[in-house]
Design a protein around this motif. Sequence first.
Motif, mmCIF file in Angstrom:
data_model
loop_
_atom_site.group_PDB
_atom_site.id
_atom_site.type_symbol
_atom_site.label_atom_id
_atom_site.label_comp_id
_atom_site.label_asym_id
_atom_site.label_seq_id
_atom_site.Cartn_x
_atom_site.Cartn_y
_atom_site.Cartn_z
ATOM 1 N N ALA A 1 197.597 115.967 73.467
ATOM 2 C CA ALA A 1 196.905 114.687 73.840
ATOM 3 C C ALA A 1 198.006 113.661 74.152
ATOM 4 O O ALA A 1 198.339 112.951 73.198
ATOM 5 C CB ALA A 1 196.246 114.299 72.422
ATOM 6 N N PRO A 2 198.081 113.665 75.425
ATOM 7 C CA PRO A 2 199.274 112.672 75.876
ATOM 8 C C PRO A 2 198.784 111.143 75.607
ATOM 9 O O PRO A 2 200.005 110.474 75.638
ATOM 10 C CB PRO A 2 199.283 113.014 77.468
ATOM 11 N N GLU A 3 197.814 110.759 75.318
ATOM 12 C CA GLU A 3 197.480 109.596 75.008
ATOM 13 C C GLU A 3 197.961 109.159 73.808
ATOM 14 O O GLU A 3 198.036 107.965 73.588
ATOM 15 C CB GLU A 3 195.970 109.263 75.184
ATOM 16 N N ASP A 4 198.328 110.192 72.942
ATOM 17 C CA ASP A 4 198.878 109.769 71.470
ATOM 18 C C ASP A 4 200.241 109.118 71.426
ATOM 19 O O ASP A 4 200.790 108.563 70.545
ATOM 20 C CB ASP A 4 198.999 111.071 70.409
ATOM 21 N N ALA A 5 201.081 109.068 72.672
ATOM 22 C CA ALA A 5 202.255 108.364 72.724
ATOM 23 C C ALA A 5 202.471 107.801 74.269
ATOM 24 O O ALA A 5 201.718 108.174 75.359
ATOM 25 C CB ALA A 5 203.378 109.574 72.778
ATOM 26 N N PRO A 6 203.019 106.799 74.356
ATOM 27 C CA PRO A 6 203.378 106.138 75.737
ATOM 28 C C PRO A 6 203.882 107.055 76.802
ATOM 29 O O PRO A 6 204.742 107.978 76.281
ATOM 30 C CB PRO A 6 204.318 104.945 75.292
ATOM 31 N N GLU A 7 203.901 106.787 77.829
ATOM 32 C CA GLU A 7 204.371 107.610 79.053
ATOM 33 C C GLU A 7 205.763 108.061 78.807
ATOM 34 O O GLU A 7 206.768 107.295 78.472
ATOM 35 C CB GLU A 7 204.218 107.104 80.160
ATOM 36 N N GLY A 8 206.057 109.383 78.872
ATOM 37 C CA GLY A 8 207.542 109.385 78.718
ATOM 38 C C GLY A 8 207.921 109.986 77.112
ATOM 39 O O GLY A 8 209.254 110.325 76.912
ATOM 40 N N GLY A 9 206.891 109.561 76.132
ATOM 41 C CA GLY A 9 207.484 109.565 74.888
ATOM 42 C C GLY A 9 206.651 110.772 74.041
ATOM 43 O O GLY A 9 205.677 111.296 74.729
#
Length: 489
Positions: A359-367
């Motif tokens: 769920a990439p939305e769970d962290a800021p981009e690149g984090g």
Amino acid sequence: MKQVGVVGSGVGGLAFAIRMACLGHQVQVFEANSFPGGKLSEFLIHGFRFDAGPSLFTLPHLVDELFTLANKNPRDYFNYSRLPEVCRYFWEDHTRLCTLENAEDTAREISKNLGENEKNVHEFILGLQEKYQIISELFLENSLHQPSTWLSKKAWNGYLNIPRLGMFSTMHQLHKIRFKNPKTVQLFDRYATYNGSDPYQTPATLSIIPHLEYNIGAFFPKGGMIAITQSLYQLATDLGVQFHFNEKVNRILCENNQATGLETAQGKYPFDILASNMDIRPTYQKLLPDQIQPKRLLQQEKSSSGIIFYWGMNKQWDELGVHNIFFSEKYQEEFKAIFMDKNLSDDPTVYLHISSKVAPEDAPEGGENWFILINAPANQGQNWDELLQLTRERVIQKISRALGEDISSCIVAEDYLDPRRIEERTSSSGGALYGNASNNRFAAFLRHPNYRSAIKNLYWIGGSVHPGGGIPLCLSSAKIASKLFQENA
Ligand code: FAD
């Protein structure tokens, strides 16, 4: 139509409220926090989203069936997918292993990376299915306190199979006989921690736990684990359940050994039926101080608690997956430290969950959002501030060694949970994650029942009562309690 009052909106409380509303009753839930879910909640820091408690979702049909019971389509409320990878394992000697979504592929990986006989591992995992069936029908789906459970055909099937269920040896003994590589033994021993127990004490019966992951699946809810709470809360609201947040229950009112209502700072509320989703110890001590206390049940050993670090990382690592384990080199000592010395090991096993992998939305981009859990004893007044400091350092060093770089400078957001905070936020006795430990063969029989005729009209739900802790078992406690209610009606 009965008026039903529920103390607490943990997953068990929500499920019981839904079941009672489906039976046509008027339900009100009282919750001390400003939000539902108890341990199954979430929070945000600096753009990182964290599920506060559970990270592994198994047996999703137990959630789905609540929607079906209410004649709703579960997919209108809640969705999830099966993870192709179950867990990545890291050992200090750089041995690596990734277990996969089915028995066949996992057996192949264990054979390739740990030198185990593939057929033996495959047969072991597949064989868990039959044992699980027997155990779940006997211990997980029914009350252990009703004669009908013990006289049923399923029970007789269980008695006939008792020698095969492993009640008389420990989980570790079983795995040690079955596998040649101590790392394979360690891998399967770890499943005792899924209900907060010690593999060197817990009966081999619990070796069925990997069946859930490899024969049924490890799942990830769309929107994170919090989606379980949110969707059940939505369903309950749609069914007319009324919630009182920030309203802590101070007393369960009783007359003539019968629960008649509850009391909060706002006043007294009469009810026909009551249910407590609060841990049993504080329920008896604080809400029912005048009732006879079932001392033996209340004195049972608590499950492990945990130290949890929530770290927002400004980097991503390809070597890591959704679930990762960095194993201790002194596994037996780690459990001795937790359960005998009530302390922490100087080389703890580290569990790292990263929901932003799926769920990439769970962290800021690149984090990445790192949820780190270290098993710890239940709170008995240990010096947690000191243990937190020590453990934070040990975790950084352990993961840094495995990844070959110093991770400390990548932590850009941070919070933590320890047994004190878990206790404070959910009223769990000692901050135990799963109610009682299963460190002896009688543990299953010494959990508090879901109903006791000593206090009529009061039902008991959640991780501290039968059949135990973890989301699936808490859901099961609500199912058993509502069945008992129907039988009592
Ligand atoms: P709880 O979550 O204990 O909630 C009880 C609720 O009652 C709380 O909201 C509390 O505020 C409320 N309450 C208490 N007293 C009162 C009162 N007097 N008045 C009003 N309200 C009150 N399980 C899994 O299946 N998979 C996992 O991966 C997993 N990992 C975990 C990791 C962590 C860090 C933790 C903490 C738990 C984990 N668990 C996991 C266990 C799982 O979270 C619990 O077993 C389950 O959520 C407990 O649900 P419950 O119904 O017992 O209620």
